[in-house]
Design a protein around this motif. Structure first.
Motif, mmCIF file in Angstrom:
data_model
loop_
_atom_site.group_PDB
_atom_site.id
_atom_site.type_symbol
_atom_site.label_atom_id
_atom_site.label_comp_id
_atom_site.label_asym_id
_atom_site.label_seq_id
_atom_site.Cartn_x
_atom_site.Cartn_y
_atom_site.Cartn_z
ATOM 1 N N ILE A 1 0.884 -1.168 0.000
ATOM 2 C CA ILE A 1 0.000 0.000 0.000
ATOM 3 C C ILE A 1 0.919 1.215 0.000
ATOM 4 C CG2 ILE A 1 -1.895 1.211 1.150
ATOM 5 C CD1 ILE A 1 -2.298 -1.402 2.809
ATOM 6 N N ARG A 2 0.623 2.171 -0.878
ATOM 7 C CA ARG A 2 1.462 3.361 -0.976
ATOM 8 C C ARG A 2 0.573 4.598 -0.999
ATOM 9 N NH1 ARG A 2 4.005 -0.460 -4.588
ATOM 10 N NH2 ARG A 2 6.106 -0.952 -3.830
ATOM 11 N N VAL A 3 0.986 5.637 -0.288
ATOM 12 C CA VAL A 3 0.255 6.905 -0.267
ATOM 13 C C VAL A 3 1.261 8.038 -0.453
ATOM 14 C CG1 VAL A 3 -1.268 8.437 1.023
ATOM 15 C CG2 VAL A 3 -1.470 5.960 1.324
ATOM 16 N N ALA A 4 0.936 8.970 -1.347
ATOM 17 C CA ALA A 4 1.794 10.129 -1.556
ATOM 18 C C ALA A 4 0.955 11.402 -1.512
ATOM 19 C CB ALA A 4 2.516 10.038 -2.899
ATOM 20 N N VAL A 5 1.551 12.477 -1.046
ATOM 21 C CA VAL A 5 0.904 13.793 -1.002
ATOM 22 C C VAL A 5 1.743 14.744 -1.836
ATOM 23 C CG1 VAL A 5 0.186 15.720 0.471
ATOM 24 C CG2 VAL A 5 -0.061 13.354 1.281
ATOM 25 N N ALA A 6 1.071 15.570 -2.654
ATOM 26 C CA ALA A 6 1.776 16.507 -3.529
ATOM 27 C C ALA A 6 1.147 17.886 -3.446
ATOM 28 C CB ALA A 6 1.741 16.011 -4.975
ATOM 29 N N ARG B 1 -5.951 -9.186 5.970
ATOM 30 C CA ARG B 1 -6.607 -10.473 5.756
ATOM 31 C C ARG B 1 -8.037 -10.319 5.267
ATOM 32 N NH1 ARG B 1 -3.872 -14.729 8.140
ATOM 33 N NH2 ARG B 1 -1.636 -14.213 8.153
ATOM 34 N N SER B 2 -8.542 -9.094 5.243
ATOM 35 C CA SER B 2 -9.925 -8.868 4.813
ATOM 36 C C SER B 2 -10.030 -7.475 4.213
ATOM 37 C CB SER B 2 -10.890 -8.986 5.993
ATOM 38 O OG SER B 2 -10.670 -7.925 6.911
ATOM 39 N N ALA B 3 -11.123 -7.227 3.520
ATOM 40 C CA ALA B 3 -11.336 -5.908 2.927
ATOM 41 C C ALA B 3 -11.426 -4.836 4.005
ATOM 42 C CB ALA B 3 -12.599 -5.919 2.072
ATOM 43 N N ALA B 4 -12.132 -5.136 5.115
ATOM 44 C CA ALA B 4 -12.281 -4.162 6.193
ATOM 45 C C ALA B 4 -10.927 -3.819 6.807
ATOM 46 C CB ALA B 4 -13.223 -4.700 7.260
ATOM 47 N N ASP B 5 -10.083 -4.839 6.993
ATOM 48 C CA ASP B 5 -8.746 -4.616 7.531
ATOM 49 C C ASP B 5 -7.921 -3.768 6.575
ATOM 50 O OD1 ASP B 5 -6.485 -4.807 9.114
ATOM 51 O OD2 ASP B 5 -5.906 -6.773 8.329
ATOM 52 N N LEU B 6 -8.050 -4.028 5.290
ATOM 53 C CA LEU B 6 -7.298 -3.273 4.291
ATOM 54 C C LEU B 6 -7.711 -1.800 4.275
ATOM 55 C CD1 LEU B 6 -5.269 -3.097 2.058
ATOM 56 C CD2 LEU B 6 -6.917 -4.141 0.492
ATOM 57 N N VAL B 7 -9.003 -1.542 4.383
ATOM 58 C CA VAL B 7 -9.489 -0.162 4.428
ATOM 59 C C VAL B 7 -8.895 0.574 5.623
ATOM 60 C CG1 VAL B 7 -11.547 1.244 4.829
ATOM 61 C CG2 VAL B 7 -11.602 -0.569 3.116
ATOM 62 N N ARG B 8 -8.863 -0.079 6.779
ATOM 63 C CA ARG B 8 -8.289 0.547 7.980
ATOM 64 C C ARG B 8 -6.803 0.856 7.784
ATOM 65 N NH1 ARG B 8 -11.773 -3.202 10.619
ATOM 66 N NH2 ARG B 8 -10.076 -4.731 10.735
ATOM 67 N N LEU C 1 -2.199 4.696 6.894
ATOM 68 C CA LEU C 1 -1.071 5.120 6.073
ATOM 69 C C LEU C 1 -1.310 6.528 5.514
ATOM 70 C CD1 LEU C 1 1.586 3.683 5.341
ATOM 71 C CD2 LEU C 1 0.605 3.202 3.091
ATOM 72 N N ALA C 2 -2.556 6.831 5.177
ATOM 73 C CA ALA C 2 -2.899 8.173 4.693
ATOM 74 C C ALA C 2 -2.617 9.222 5.763
ATOM 75 C CB ALA C 2 -4.361 8.216 4.277
ATOM 76 N N ASP C 3 -2.977 8.933 7.000
ATOM 77 C CA ASP C 3 -2.704 9.871 8.091
ATOM 78 C C ASP C 3 -1.205 10.072 8.282
ATOM 79 O OD1 ASP C 3 -5.347 10.462 8.761
ATOM 80 O OD2 ASP C 3 -5.522 8.741 10.108
ATOM 81 N N ARG C 4 -0.444 9.010 8.134
ATOM 82 C CA ARG C 4 1.012 9.118 8.280
ATOM 83 C C ARG C 4 1.618 9.966 7.170
ATOM 84 N NH1 ARG C 4 2.620 2.958 8.848
ATOM 85 N NH2 ARG C 4 4.539 3.779 7.893
ATOM 86 N N ALA C 5 1.133 9.778 5.941
ATOM 87 C CA ALA C 5 1.652 10.564 4.820
ATOM 88 C C ALA C 5 1.315 12.043 4.997
ATOM 89 C CB ALA C 5 1.076 10.038 3.506
ATOM 90 N N ALA C 6 0.088 12.327 5.417
ATOM 91 C CA ALA C 6 -0.309 13.719 5.639
ATOM 92 C C ALA C 6 0.537 14.344 6.743
ATOM 93 C CB ALA C 6 -1.788 13.791 5.989
ATOM 94 N N ALA C 7 0.777 13.619 7.815
ATOM 95 C CA ALA C 7 1.590 14.143 8.915
ATOM 96 C C ALA C 7 3.010 14.437 8.439
ATOM 97 C CB ALA C 7 1.614 13.146 10.065
ATOM 98 N N GLU C 8 3.565 13.570 7.592
ATOM 99 C CA GLU C 8 4.897 13.814 7.044
ATOM 100 C C GLU C 8 4.925 15.108 6.226
ATOM 101 O OE1 GLU C 8 7.972 11.909 3.753
ATOM 102 O OE2 GLU C 8 6.391 10.623 4.601
ATOM 103 N N ALA C 9 3.777 15.400 5.564
ATOM 104 C CA ALA C 9 3.677 16.627 4.759
ATOM 105 C C ALA C 9 3.357 17.849 5.606
ATOM 106 C CB ALA C 9 2.607 16.442 3.683
ATOM 107 N N ASP D 1 -17.998 2.379 -1.003
ATOM 108 C CA ASP D 1 -18.575 3.292 -0.016
ATOM 109 C C ASP D 1 -17.815 3.233 1.305
ATOM 110 O OD1 ASP D 1 -20.501 4.157 -1.782
ATOM 111 O OD2 ASP D 1 -22.001 2.700 -1.130
ATOM 112 N N ARG D 2 -17.396 2.047 1.708
ATOM 113 C CA ARG D 2 -16.627 1.916 2.955
ATOM 114 C C ARG D 2 -15.273 2.620 2.835
ATOM 115 N NH1 ARG D 2 -18.720 -3.339 2.790
ATOM 116 N NH2 ARG D 2 -16.735 -4.238 2.107
ATOM 117 N N LEU D 3 -14.662 2.519 1.677
ATOM 118 C CA LEU D 3 -13.376 3.173 1.477
ATOM 119 C C LEU D 3 -13.532 4.692 1.505
ATOM 120 C CD1 LEU D 3 -10.378 2.737 0.892
ATOM 121 C CD2 LEU D 3 -10.929 2.695 -1.544
ATOM 122 N N ARG D 4 -14.573 5.197 0.857
ATOM 123 C CA ARG D 4 -14.829 6.641 0.878
ATOM 124 C C ARG D 4 -15.103 7.124 2.308
ATOM 125 N NH1 ARG D 4 -15.660 8.766 -4.188
ATOM 126 N NH2 ARG D 4 -16.211 7.300 -5.845
#
Length: 390
Positions: A94-99, A116-123, A128-136, A177-180
């Motif tokens: 999983i990769r997240v970038a902010v520009a 191991r599941s879609a719900a786990d992957l969404v979490r 990771l998104a929060d970590r990328a934003a914090a780095e920015a 919808d869960r991802l959004r």
């Protein structure tokens, strides 16, 4: 915009957008330079810059003196007026970038996908998104727009991603919808290989090419198509799903051909590893096969050559239909063109007179992120410009 052609308000808007795009593409400039390059009068340029500066989209970044007359102010777009994000959700990573608004990456976070599941992957994506934003230096909620790259094709009717068999539970209705809901910002979800093609067009091996294809061979097999400088996705978004191109390979089971596609079942990374094990090698992945071939193992070399021939067949089929300027190969398997190239070209010659140019991706594992950032910027820039008077 019927009924508004030539109105002062519309003309001001057009002039402002012209200047903003010029600053974004070419960098800082004076009012005089902008007037000369755009053909606008200096008073018009001054008025438009003042409006853009008030909206926070343009900044005075310096002054130039040393010449007769008053000091010349230098302006540039405010690249920090908004931010976009690209998200790449793959089977292994999983990769997240902010520009910023100029497309400069200011943060990136990568993590192994052990969900191991879609719900786990969404979490995990949200963390990771929060970590990328914090780095920015931002809160994730401050991101103007995001584009998510994922295997599969978005099914608007069910809210699921079809043909996403490589991610656990990813094809279930309501997943989108869960991802959004988890990411809590405005976003779009697009096919990852299509985004990689956009990335290659913007910054990679497809730059300057009006017609090319990006063929990804890795965990899955897929293709992104750029025609006349635009991404082509087909009537239902499934253009480029070459994993389902038929193959004469007799080792493909009916189950595999239905779920993964005949070409993906034998040409993807799992197919390479399976062929190696059938040949007596003790390997767990396609990477190990390529590493052994690089060290001179004859069995591994034969497996790699067979893989190259399969890719050559696919390249020939694609070329016969689309006649691209170039075929860009990527993915964990496909990017090994130094080892696959001879077998690919040999198979292409066997199959007829077509001689496509085949090159390796120059973006590596950044292709999907680069494409996602490029697509997100298109939306964010329009949005921020439209809101400038707010």
């Amino acid at each position: 915009m019927r009924g508004q052609t030539g109105t002062p308000r519309l003309l001001r808007t057009m002039n402002e957008r012209l200047l903003l795009d010029r600053l974004r593409e070419h960098g800082p400039a004076s009012r005089g330079d902008l007037a000369k390059e755009t053909g606008l009068s200096k008073p018009t340029v001054s008025s438009a810059l003042a409006s853009l500066e008030e909206a926070g989209l343009v900044l005075m970044v310096g002054a130039m003196g040393g010449r007769p007359g008053p000091t010349t102010a230098i302006y540039d777009m405010n690249a920090q007026a908004g931010h976009v994000a690209g998200v790449d959700i793959g089977r292994d990573w999983i990769r997240v970038a902010v520009a910023d608004l100029r497309g400069e990456l200011i943060a990136r976070q990568d993590a192994r996908n052990t969900a191991r599941s879609a719900a786990d992957l969404v979490r995990r994506v949200r963390r990771l998104a929060d970590r990328a934003a914090a780095e920015a230096g931002l809160a994730w909620s401050a991101v103007t727009y995001a584009v998510v790259g994922s295997p599969g094709v978005l099914n608007a009717a069910t809210g699921s991603l079809d043909f996403a068999q490589n991610l656990p539970g990813w094809g279930r209705p309501g997943l989108v919808d869960r991802l959004r809901a988890a990411l809590e910002i405005d976003l779009a979800i697009e096919n990852d290989v299509n985004l990689a093609a956009v990335g290659e067009f913007a910054m990679g091996a497809g730059r300057g090419r009006r017609d090319f294809v990006f063929v990804s061979v890795g965990t899955g097999v897929g293709m992104g198509i750029v025609l006349d400088g635009k991404l082509y996705v087909g009537a239902r978004g499934a253009a480029g799903e070459v994993s389902f191109v038929p193959t004469p390979d007799s080792v493909v089971s009916t189950q595999d051909s239905r779920e993964r596609g005949m070409t993906e079942a034998v040409t993807g990374a799992a197919g390479v590893a399976a062929a190696a094990r059938e040949a007596g090698m003790t390997v767990g992945s396609a990477r190990e096969v390529f590493e052994a071939a690089a060290e001179g193992d004859p069995t591994a070399s034969a497996i790699v050559a067979a893989e190259g021939r399969r890719i050559g067949s696919l390249v020939t089929a694609v070329t016969a239909i689309l006649d691209p300027e170039v075929v860009v190969l990527g993915g964990g398997v496909g990017r090994n063109l130094d080892m696959l190239g001879v077998a690919i070209s040999g198979r292409v010659k066997e199959l007829g007179p077509l001689r496509p140019e085949v090159v390796a991706s120059t973006l590596g594992d950044s292709g999907v992120l680069q494409g996602a950032i490029t697509r997100a910027l298109e939306v964010a820039r329009d949005r921020l410009f439209s809101l400038r008077t707010g």
